[in-house]
Design a protein around this motif. Structure first.
Motif, PDB file in Angstrom:
ATOM      1  N   ASP A  26       0.852  -1.191   0.000  1.00 43.50           N
ATOM      2  CA  ASP A  26       0.000   0.000   0.000  1.00 43.50           C
ATOM      3  C   ASP A  26       0.887   1.239   0.000  1.00 43.50           C
ATOM      4  OD1 ASP A  26      -2.285  -1.535   0.069  1.00 43.50           O
ATOM      5  OD2 ASP A  26      -2.404  -1.527   2.258  1.00 43.50           O
ATOM      6  N   ALA A  27       1.379   1.586  -1.167  1.00 44.41           N
ATOM      7  CA  ALA A  27       2.258   2.744  -1.277  1.00 44.41           C
ATOM      8  C   ALA A  27       2.237   3.249  -2.704  1.00 44.41           C
ATOM      9  CB  ALA A  27       3.684   2.383  -0.868  1.00 44.41           C
ATOM     10  N   ARG A  28       2.486   4.527  -2.857  1.00 42.34           N
ATOM     11  CA  ARG A  28       2.578   5.126  -4.186  1.00 42.34           C
ATOM     12  C   ARG A  28       3.992   4.953  -4.722  1.00 42.34           C
ATOM     13  NH1 ARG A  28      -0.452   8.434  -6.944  1.00 42.34           N
ATOM     14  NH2 ARG A  28      -1.777   8.890  -5.136  1.00 42.34           N
ATOM     15  N   VAL A  29       4.115   4.411  -5.923  1.00 44.25           N
ATOM     16  CA  VAL A  29       5.419   4.272  -6.555  1.00 44.25           C
ATOM     17  C   VAL A  29       5.869   5.634  -7.054  1.00 44.25           C
ATOM     18  CG1 VAL A  29       6.718   3.212  -8.439  1.00 44.25           C
ATOM     19  CG2 VAL A  29       5.026   1.866  -7.175  1.00 44.25           C
ATOM     20  N   GLU A  30       7.065   6.033  -6.644  1.00 38.91           N
ATOM     21  CA  GLU A  30       7.587   7.350  -7.007  1.00 38.91           C
ATOM     22  C   GLU A  30       8.534   7.295  -8.195  1.00 38.91           C
ATOM     23  OE1 GLU A  30       9.328   8.680  -3.382  1.00 38.91           O
ATOM     24  OE2 GLU A  30       7.390   9.166  -2.454  1.00 38.91           O
ATOM     25  N   ASP A  31       9.197   6.143  -8.398  1.00 38.06           N
ATOM     26  CA  ASP A  31      10.126   6.042  -9.521  1.00 38.06           C
ATOM     27  C   ASP A  31      10.401   4.581  -9.815  1.00 38.06           C
ATOM     28  OD1 ASP A  31      11.756   6.830 -11.571  1.00 38.06           O
ATOM     29  OD2 ASP A  31      13.291   7.763 -10.325  1.00 38.06           O
ATOM     30  N   VAL A  32      10.743   4.310 -11.069  1.00 35.38           N
ATOM     31  CA  VAL A  32      11.192   2.992 -11.508  1.00 35.38           C
ATOM     32  C   VAL A  32      12.485   3.214 -12.276  1.00 35.38           C
ATOM     33  CG1 VAL A  32      10.696   0.989 -12.939  1.00 35.38           C
ATOM     34  CG2 VAL A  32       8.845   2.079 -11.651  1.00 35.38           C
ATOM     35  N   VAL A  33      13.565   2.589 -11.798  1.00 29.35           N
ATOM     36  CA  VAL A  33      14.882   2.812 -12.381  1.00 29.35           C
ATOM     37  C   VAL A  33      15.495   1.473 -12.760  1.00 29.35           C
ATOM     38  CG1 VAL A  33      17.190   3.770 -12.008  1.00 29.35           C
ATOM     39  CG2 VAL A  33      15.194   4.873 -10.960  1.00 29.35           C
ATOM     40  N   ALA A  34      15.995   1.369 -14.006  1.00 30.86           N
ATOM     41  CA  ALA A  34      16.702   0.159 -14.418  1.00 30.86           C
ATOM     42  C   ALA A  34      17.929  -0.028 -13.539  1.00 30.86           C
ATOM     43  CB  ALA A  34      17.110   0.279 -15.892  1.00 30.86           C
ATOM     44  N   HIS A  35      18.127  -1.269 -13.072  1.00 29.03           N
ATOM     45  CA  HIS A  35      19.186  -1.492 -12.084  1.00 29.03           C
ATOM     46  C   HIS A  35      19.613  -2.952 -12.114  1.00 29.03           C
ATOM     47  CE1 HIS A  35      21.442  -0.876  -8.378  1.00 29.03           C
ATOM     48  NE2 HIS A  35      20.810  -1.907  -7.827  1.00 29.03           N
ATOM     49  N   ASP A  36      20.890  -3.218 -12.433  1.00 34.14           N
ATOM     50  CA  ASP A  36      21.477  -4.558 -12.356  1.00 34.14           C
ATOM     51  C   ASP A  36      20.642  -5.619 -13.067  1.00 34.14           C
ATOM     52  OD1 ASP A  36      23.572  -3.538 -10.902  1.00 34.14           O
ATOM     53  OD2 ASP A  36      22.721  -4.074  -8.951  1.00 34.14           O
ATOM     54  N   GLY A  37      20.316  -5.375 -14.311  1.00 35.05           N
ATOM     55  CA  GLY A  37      19.560  -6.350 -15.081  1.00 35.05           C
ATOM     56  C   GLY A  37      18.094  -6.425 -14.732  1.00 35.05           C
ATOM     57  N   GLY A  38      17.638  -5.514 -13.887  1.00 29.33           N
ATOM     58  CA  GLY A  38      16.232  -5.490 -13.514  1.00 29.33           C
ATOM     59  C   GLY A  38      15.821  -4.064 -13.217  1.00 29.33           C
ATOM     60  N   PHE A  39      15.004  -3.887 -12.203  1.00 30.52           N
ATOM     61  CA  PHE A  39      14.494  -2.563 -11.882  1.00 30.52           C
ATOM     62  C   PHE A  39      14.443  -2.379 -10.366  1.00 30.52           C
ATOM     63  CE2 PHE A  39      12.737  -3.846 -15.922  1.00 30.52           C
ATOM     64  CZ  PHE A  39      12.950  -2.732 -16.727  1.00 30.52           C
ATOM     65  N   GLU A  40      14.580  -1.134  -9.986  1.00 33.21           N
ATOM     66  CA  GLU A  40      14.386  -0.750  -8.598  1.00 33.21           C
ATOM     67  C   GLU A  40      13.143   0.116  -8.530  1.00 33.21           C
ATOM     68  OE1 GLU A  40      17.010   2.119  -6.168  1.00 33.21           O
ATOM     69  OE2 GLU A  40      17.764   0.109  -5.690  1.00 33.21           O
ATOM     70  N   ILE A  41      12.181  -0.309  -7.737  1.00 34.16           N
ATOM     71  CA  ILE A  41      10.914   0.406  -7.614  1.00 34.16           C
ATOM     72  C   ILE A  41      10.952   1.167  -6.299  1.00 34.16           C
ATOM     73  CG2 ILE A  41       8.410   0.197  -7.403  1.00 34.16           C
ATOM     74  CD1 ILE A  41      10.410  -2.478  -9.158  1.00 34.16           C
ATOM     75  N   ALA A  42      10.898   2.492  -6.384  1.00 37.42           N
ATOM     76  CA  ALA A  42      11.031   3.341  -5.199  1.00 37.42           C
ATOM     77  C   ALA A  42       9.668   3.832  -4.746  1.00 37.42           C
ATOM     78  CB  ALA A  42      11.938   4.529  -5.508  1.00 37.42           C
ATOM     79  N   THR A  43       9.372   3.606  -3.465  1.00 39.70           N
ATOM     80  CA  THR A  43       8.222   4.206  -2.821  1.00 39.70           C
ATOM     81  C   THR A  43       8.736   5.090  -1.698  1.00 39.70           C
ATOM     82  OG1 THR A  43       7.947   2.381  -1.255  1.00 39.70           O
ATOM     83  CG2 THR A  43       6.799   2.201  -3.366  1.00 39.70           C
ATOM     84  N   ASP A  44       7.861   5.600  -0.881  1.00 38.12           N
ATOM     85  CA  ASP A  44       8.271   6.464   0.219  1.00 38.12           C
ATOM     86  C   ASP A  44       8.965   5.631   1.289  1.00 38.12           C
ATOM     87  OD1 ASP A  44       8.627   8.480   2.016  1.00 38.12           O
ATOM     88  OD2 ASP A  44       6.539   8.545   2.679  1.00 38.12           O
ATOM     89  N   GLY A  45      10.286   5.606   1.246  1.00 42.44           N
ATOM     90  CA  GLY A  45      11.047   4.935   2.286  1.00 42.44           C
ATOM     91  C   GLY A  45      11.468   3.523   1.976  1.00 42.44           C
ATOM     92  N   THR A  46      11.028   2.928   0.878  1.00 43.16           N
ATOM     93  CA  THR A  46      11.442   1.569   0.552  1.00 43.16           C
ATOM     94  C   THR A  46      11.846   1.476  -0.912  1.00 43.16           C
ATOM     95  OG1 THR A  46       9.231   0.824  -0.089  1.00 43.16           O
ATOM     96  CG2 THR A  46       9.826   0.604   2.239  1.00 43.16           C
ATOM     97  N   ASN A  47      12.742   0.529  -1.203  1.00 40.29           N
ATOM     98  CA  ASN A  47      13.121   0.208  -2.571  1.00 40.29           C
ATOM     99  C   ASN A  47      12.930  -1.292  -2.763  1.00 40.29           C
ATOM    100  OD1 ASN A  47      13.998   2.817  -3.390  1.00 40.29           O
ATOM    101  ND2 ASN A  47      15.862   2.521  -2.197  1.00 40.29           N
ATOM    102  N   THR A  48      12.321  -1.670  -3.862  1.00 42.70           N
ATOM    103  CA  THR A  48      12.032  -3.066  -4.149  1.00 42.70           C
ATOM    104  C   THR A  48      12.659  -3.435  -5.481  1.00 42.70           C
ATOM    105  OG1 THR A  48       9.924  -2.887  -2.975  1.00 42.70           O
ATOM    106  CG2 THR A  48      10.185  -4.758  -4.453  1.00 42.70           C
ATOM    107  N   GLN A  49      13.286  -4.611  -5.518  1.00 40.98           N
ATOM    108  CA  GLN A  49      13.926  -5.082  -6.743  1.00 40.98           C
ATOM    109  C   GLN A  49      12.957  -5.956  -7.533  1.00 40.98           C
ATOM    110  OE1 GLN A  49      17.069  -3.911  -7.304  1.00 40.98           O
ATOM    111  NE2 GLN A  49      16.834  -2.881  -5.325  1.00 40.98           N
TER     112      GLN A  49
END
Length: 478
Positions: A139-162
């Motif tokens: 339950d969070a708004r995604v603020e950015d999606v960045v290509a990272h190490d052959g995949g993506f890093e999904i940034a929300t408020d305070g967390t990053n998910t691969q």
């Protein structure tokens, strides 16, 4: 405790105390937890028996989780505009939704138009059934999606998910900012209801109110009936440029009709002539026009692919309005209620659009083409904005400014391939990034209803399970 044991909170913390970064890395991130995102997740989980597959579903508004705009209503009077037999989540199990509805014990039949909130309950039940440990809802708004190490890093408020792949399933955009036909922008006044899906705001309208609804599509009809049903002294004036309501479904299911589409290049004028000829032929055989249009539905995406960009533009300019009015129809009982309110004078329909508005403080004066009304509220039902160059969504704005995504040339959503692969500002496919549902309309045209979205979700799931090396499909349970 959350209803679902796999759901994350906004902090990224799971109910068992572990944090998202400490959990097994997710494989696919789906941005948008409405119907499009939920169907995408369900098909992906169904298509793979790989126990290591992880799907992370991001939804900023927990109240609309697995529902989105379409099925988030809590008003049982808001009905689906397709019969239950058309609404299975799975194209290879056409009776799946009907069977669920039968088990609900409400006496619903396959040909009935069920409440939209019932379909939302269906989707949530499917999530509970198939989510297990492989689906995590954040339950969070995604603020950015960045290509990272052959995949993506999904940034929300305070967390990053691969994630290895990302699916943009943000559904429909926010409504257009309401303006008059003379380009006057309406103020942020108490009488200006900018969100037609805010049932709380509608309930606060005075019981003896006169309300102007701008727009005359299916959402506008739902809003009008909610307002009129809830207070017998209210009156509604609905206004749009052409003053056309959606046509109504018939009680009886139309006969089947297949229109042969000629080979070779297509033009929209030629298609319009073909449809008119088919309707005339059907009429001579005792079959109505609805059957002809319904028969075109399975062919609409292939037809759209065969039109060049200029022909698509001509369709949008010359034929889109009539197509929507006849294609996206009201349930019969909805149409009957509109007729009843029209006959008693509580509902009126006006063409010519909203000419101008004067702010009177707690009320306003709305000038239409044929009358002037002192109104207690103006409701914006002009429909969602699909042009992402005008978006106010922070994620879309960021990705657009960075060139990761690009607008569809027709202003209907994002640029993508027919499989849903996103195209960047140079027109190149972005490996691992996809979209489903309404944002893909410019490429596939029909992408706003369950029969089309479920097909997209199934094809994308098949592709992703292949590229991710996942296992064979899991048989559906009951």
């Amino acid at each position: 405790m959350s209803r679902y044991p796999w759901e994350c909170s906004v902090s990224g913390k799971f109910p068992d105390g572990s944090r998202s970064l400490g959990c097994p890395p997710p494989t696919v991130a789906i941005v948008g937890g409405g119907a499009s995102g939920t169907l995408s997740a369900l098909h992906l989980l169904r298509a793979s028996s790989d126990p290591n597959l992880r799907v992370v579903l991001f939804e900023a508004d927990s109240r609309r989780r697995h529902l989105g705009v379409a099925y988030g209503t809590t008003d049982e009077r808001h009905l689906l505009n397709l019969r239950a037999q058309m609404m299975s989540a799975f194209p290879d199990e056409p009776d799946h939704f009907v069977d669920w509805a039968r088990r609900a014990g409400r006496g619903w039949k396959p040909t009935d138009f069920l409440p939209r909130m019932a379909y939302g309950n269906y989707l949530r039940d499917l999530v509970a059934e198939f989510g297990e440990h492989r689906l995590h809802v954040v339950d969070a708004r995604v603020e950015d999606v960045v290509a990272h190490d052959g995949g993506f890093e999904i940034a929300t408020d305070g967390t990053n998910t691969q994630a290895r792949s990302v699916v943009l399933a943000y559904g429909v955009g926010a409504p257009h900012r309401l303006t008059t036909t003379t380009a006057q922008s309406l103020p942020d006044a108490a009488w200006h209801l900018q969100n037609p899906w805010d049932l709380g705001a509608l309930a606060r309208v005075p019981d003896d109110a006169t309300i102007v609804i701008v727009g005359s599509g299916l959402t506008a009809v739902d809003v009008a009936l909610t307002l009129l049903d809830d207070a017998p002294q209210r009156r509604v004036a609905m206004v749009s440029r052409r003053g056309d309501l959606p046509r109504a479904h018939l009680e009886d299911v139309p006969a089947e009709w297949v229109t042969p589409i000629p080979p070779g290049p297509l033009t929209v004028d030629g298609l319009a002539e073909l449809v008119h000829d088919q309707i005339a032929l059907a009429r001579r055989r005792g079959v109505g026009w609805r059957a002809v249009l319904d028969g075109l539905r399975p062919q609409s995406q292939p037809i759209w692919r065969r039109l060049d960009r200029n022909q698509r533009r001509r369709f949008l300019a010359e034929y889109e309005h009539d197509w929507h009015v006849h294609r996206n129809r009201m349930a019969p009982q909805i149409a009957a209620r509109v007729r009843a309110y029209t006959e008693t004078g509580r509902f009126t329909l006006h063409s010519g659009g909203l000419r101008s508005v004067e702010d009177l403080g707690s009320r306003c004066r709305a000038n239409l083409s044929n009358t002037t009304l002192e109104s207690d509220a103006i409701v914006n039902c002009t429909g969602p904005s699909s042009d992402i160059t005008r978006t106010t969504d922070p994620l879309l704005r960021t990705l657009l400014d960075r060139g990761v995504i690009a607008p569809d040339p027709l202003g209907l959503g994002v640029a993508c391939t027919e499989r849903g692969e996103l195209l960047d500002s140079h027109g190149d496919a972005v490996p691992g990034m996809y979209s489903v549902g309404p944002p893909t309309r410019g490429t596939v045209w029909e992408a706003i209803s369950v029969p089309e979205i479920r097909g997209q979700a199934a094809r994308l799931a098949e592709h992703l399970t292949t590229t991710l090396g996942a296992s064979a499909p899991v048989p559906m349970g009951r």
